[in-house]
Design a protein around this motif. Structure first.
Motif, PDB file in Angstrom:
ATOM      1  N   GLN A 176       0.984  -1.183   0.092  1.00 44.99           N
ATOM      2  CA  GLN A 176       0.118  -0.031   0.113  1.00 44.99           C
ATOM      3  C   GLN A 176       0.758   1.281  -0.103  1.00 44.99           C
ATOM      4  OE1 GLN A 176      -2.316  -1.007   3.458  1.00 44.99           O
ATOM      5  NE2 GLN A 176      -4.156  -1.083   2.291  1.00 44.99           N
ATOM      6  N   ARG A 177       1.859   1.306   0.828  1.00 45.02           N
ATOM      7  CA  ARG A 177       3.001   2.262   0.631  1.00 45.02           C
ATOM      8  C   ARG A 177       3.437   2.491  -0.446  1.00 45.02           C
ATOM      9  NH1 ARG A 177       5.167   5.770   4.335  1.00 45.02           N
ATOM     10  NH2 ARG A 177       7.427   6.241   4.009  1.00 45.02           N
ATOM     11  N   ALA A 178       3.829   1.576  -1.071  1.00 44.09           N
ATOM     12  CA  ALA A 178       4.578   1.631  -2.456  1.00 44.09           C
ATOM     13  C   ALA A 178       3.612   2.027  -3.427  1.00 44.09           C
ATOM     14  CB  ALA A 178       5.114   0.190  -3.045  1.00 44.09           C
ATOM     15  N   GLU A 179       2.153   1.730  -3.353  1.00 46.67           N
ATOM     16  CA  GLU A 179       1.190   2.115  -4.131  1.00 46.67           C
ATOM     17  C   GLU A 179       1.053   3.672  -4.085  1.00 46.67           C
ATOM     18  OE1 GLU A 179      -3.574   1.719  -4.000  1.00 46.67           O
ATOM     19  OE2 GLU A 179      -2.618  -0.158  -4.397  1.00 46.67           O
ATOM     20  N   LEU A 180       0.791   4.146  -2.764  1.00 45.11           N
ATOM     21  CA  LEU A 180       0.830   5.565  -2.658  1.00 45.11           C
ATOM     22  C   LEU A 180       1.895   6.261  -3.230  1.00 45.11           C
ATOM     23  CD1 LEU A 180      -1.060   5.358   1.044  1.00 45.11           C
ATOM     24  CD2 LEU A 180      -1.902   6.291  -1.002  1.00 45.11           C
ATOM     25  N   LEU A 181       2.972   5.855  -2.946  1.00 47.96           N
ATOM     26  CA  LEU A 181       4.220   6.406  -3.433  1.00 47.96           C
ATOM     27  C   LEU A 181       4.329   6.561  -4.996  1.00 47.96           C
ATOM     28  CD1 LEU A 181       7.022   4.899  -1.180  1.00 47.96           C
ATOM     29  CD2 LEU A 181       6.546   7.574  -1.236  1.00 47.96           C
ATOM     30  N   ALA A 182       3.877   5.658  -5.763  1.00 45.57           N
ATOM     31  CA  ALA A 182       3.659   5.530  -7.046  1.00 45.57           C
ATOM     32  C   ALA A 182       2.887   6.632  -7.634  1.00 45.57           C
ATOM     33  CB  ALA A 182       3.198   4.237  -7.482  1.00 45.57           C
ATOM     34  N   GLY A 183       1.690   6.910  -6.903  1.00 41.78           N
ATOM     35  CA  GLY A 183       0.596   8.147  -7.140  1.00 41.78           C
ATOM     36  C   GLY A 183       1.101   9.407  -6.499  1.00 41.78           C
ATOM     37  N   ALA A 184       1.923   9.509  -5.860  1.00 41.20           N
ATOM     38  CA  ALA A 184       2.328  10.823  -5.406  1.00 41.20           C
ATOM     39  C   ALA A 184       2.142  11.784  -6.247  1.00 41.20           C
ATOM     40  CB  ALA A 184       3.695  10.764  -4.475  1.00 41.20           C
ATOM     41  N   ALA A 185       2.696  11.890  -7.236  1.00 43.49           N
ATOM     42  CA  ALA A 185       2.809  13.160  -8.240  1.00 43.49           C
ATOM     43  C   ALA A 185       1.320  13.637  -8.504  1.00 43.49           C
ATOM     44  CB  ALA A 185       3.522  12.457  -9.531  1.00 43.49           C
ATOM     45  N   GLU A 186       0.330  12.629  -8.605  1.00 41.17           N
ATOM     46  CA  GLU A 186      -0.883  13.120  -8.759  1.00 41.17           C
ATOM     47  C   GLU A 186      -1.510  13.671  -7.468  1.00 41.17           C
ATOM     48  OE1 GLU A 186      -5.222  10.683  -9.700  1.00 41.17           O
ATOM     49  OE2 GLU A 186      -3.325   9.881 -10.475  1.00 41.17           O
ATOM     50  N   HIS A 187      -0.958  13.328  -6.383  1.00 37.54           N
ATOM     51  CA  HIS A 187      -1.481  13.981  -5.235  1.00 37.54           C
ATOM     52  C   HIS A 187      -0.804  15.013  -4.426  1.00 37.54           C
ATOM     53  CE1 HIS A 187      -4.719  11.093  -5.492  1.00 37.54           C
ATOM     54  NE2 HIS A 187      -3.758  10.157  -5.973  1.00 37.54           N
ATOM     55  N   ASP A 188       0.261  15.610  -5.214  1.00 41.68           N
ATOM     56  CA  ASP A 188       1.147  16.672  -4.708  1.00 41.68           C
ATOM     57  C   ASP A 188       0.214  17.871  -4.290  1.00 41.68           C
ATOM     58  OD1 ASP A 188       2.703  19.086  -5.194  1.00 41.68           O
ATOM     59  OD2 ASP A 188       4.057  17.421  -4.659  1.00 41.68           O
ATOM     60  N   VAL A 189       0.649  18.450  -3.032  1.00 45.30           N
ATOM     61  CA  VAL A 189      -0.091  19.425  -2.646  1.00 45.30           C
ATOM     62  C   VAL A 189      -0.074  20.799  -3.655  1.00 45.30           C
ATOM     63  CG1 VAL A 189       1.819  20.597  -1.496  1.00 45.30           C
ATOM     64  CG2 VAL A 189      -0.498  20.735  -0.435  1.00 45.30           C
ATOM     65  N   LEU A 190       0.712  20.846  -4.458  1.00 39.81           N
ATOM     66  CA  LEU A 190       0.724  21.855  -5.555  1.00 39.81           C
ATOM     67  C   LEU A 190      -0.291  21.720  -6.580  1.00 39.81           C
ATOM     68  CD1 LEU A 190       4.686  22.210  -6.258  1.00 39.81           C
ATOM     69  CD2 LEU A 190       3.255  23.556  -4.569  1.00 39.81           C
ATOM     70  N   ARG A 191      -0.928  20.436  -6.585  1.00 34.11           N
ATOM     71  CA  ARG A 191      -1.997  20.465  -7.383  1.00 34.11           C
ATOM     72  C   ARG A 191      -3.461  20.563  -6.799  1.00 34.11           C
ATOM     73  NH1 ARG A 191      -1.496  15.588 -11.515  1.00 34.11           N
ATOM     74  NH2 ARG A 191      -0.396  16.956 -13.212  1.00 34.11           N
ATOM     75  N   ALA A 192      -3.256  20.610  -5.505  1.00 35.80           N
ATOM     76  CA  ALA A 192      -4.584  20.733  -4.550  1.00 35.80           C
ATOM     77  C   ALA A 192      -5.551  21.618  -5.016  1.00 35.80           C
ATOM     78  CB  ALA A 192      -4.152  21.089  -3.093  1.00 35.80           C
ATOM     79  N   ALA A 193      -6.904  21.125  -5.003  1.00 35.19           N
ATOM     80  CA  ALA A 193      -7.956  22.066  -5.302  1.00 35.19           C
ATOM     81  C   ALA A 193      -9.099  21.631  -4.578  1.00 35.19           C
ATOM     82  CB  ALA A 193      -7.991  21.952  -6.890  1.00 35.19           C
TER      83      ALA A 193
END
Length: 119
Positions: free
Chosen positions: A21-38
């Protein structure tokens, strides 16, 4: 009656994640970056699992009455809970805060625009 716009922030901490699960979250981290937050109706998740296990969901919602903000916050927490549970992610310390944008103070530019349009 006018429609009020609410911004709801739901925060929490991932808990008991497996290595997969941690690896899965790390793999999707770019999509969930705070700079993309809305703030979105479906909710936007941001986290930096490499730095810390905390996460933030941002939701937008609306209502007619001031009291509708409480139901909006409940819906946001339930949506966050459902997203996490649906993926099997453990979590703890889920809490929310909500803001009624009709009650938010005007920024400097907004005050200036309001003064100039009132002339």
């Amino acid at each position: 009656m006018s429609t009020r716009t609410f911004r709801i922030t739901v925060r929490g901490v991932f808990d008991g994640l497996s290595d997969a699960q941690r690896a899965e979250l790390l793999a999707g981290a770019a999509e969930h970056d705070v700079l993309r937050a809305a703030y979105t109706p479906e909710g936007h998740l941001s986290y930096d699992i490499a730095a810390r296990p905390a996460f933030t969901f941002r939701f937008s919602d609306s209502g007619e009455e001031e009291e509708d903000i409480l139901e909006a916050a409940e819906r946001a927490e339930e949506a966050a809970r459902a997203w996490l549970t649906g993926r099997g992610y453990g979590f703890k310390n889920l809490r929310s805060s909500a803001e009624d944008l009709s009650q938010a103070p005007l920024g400097k530019r907004q005050r200036r625009a309001a003064r100039s349009s009132g002339r």
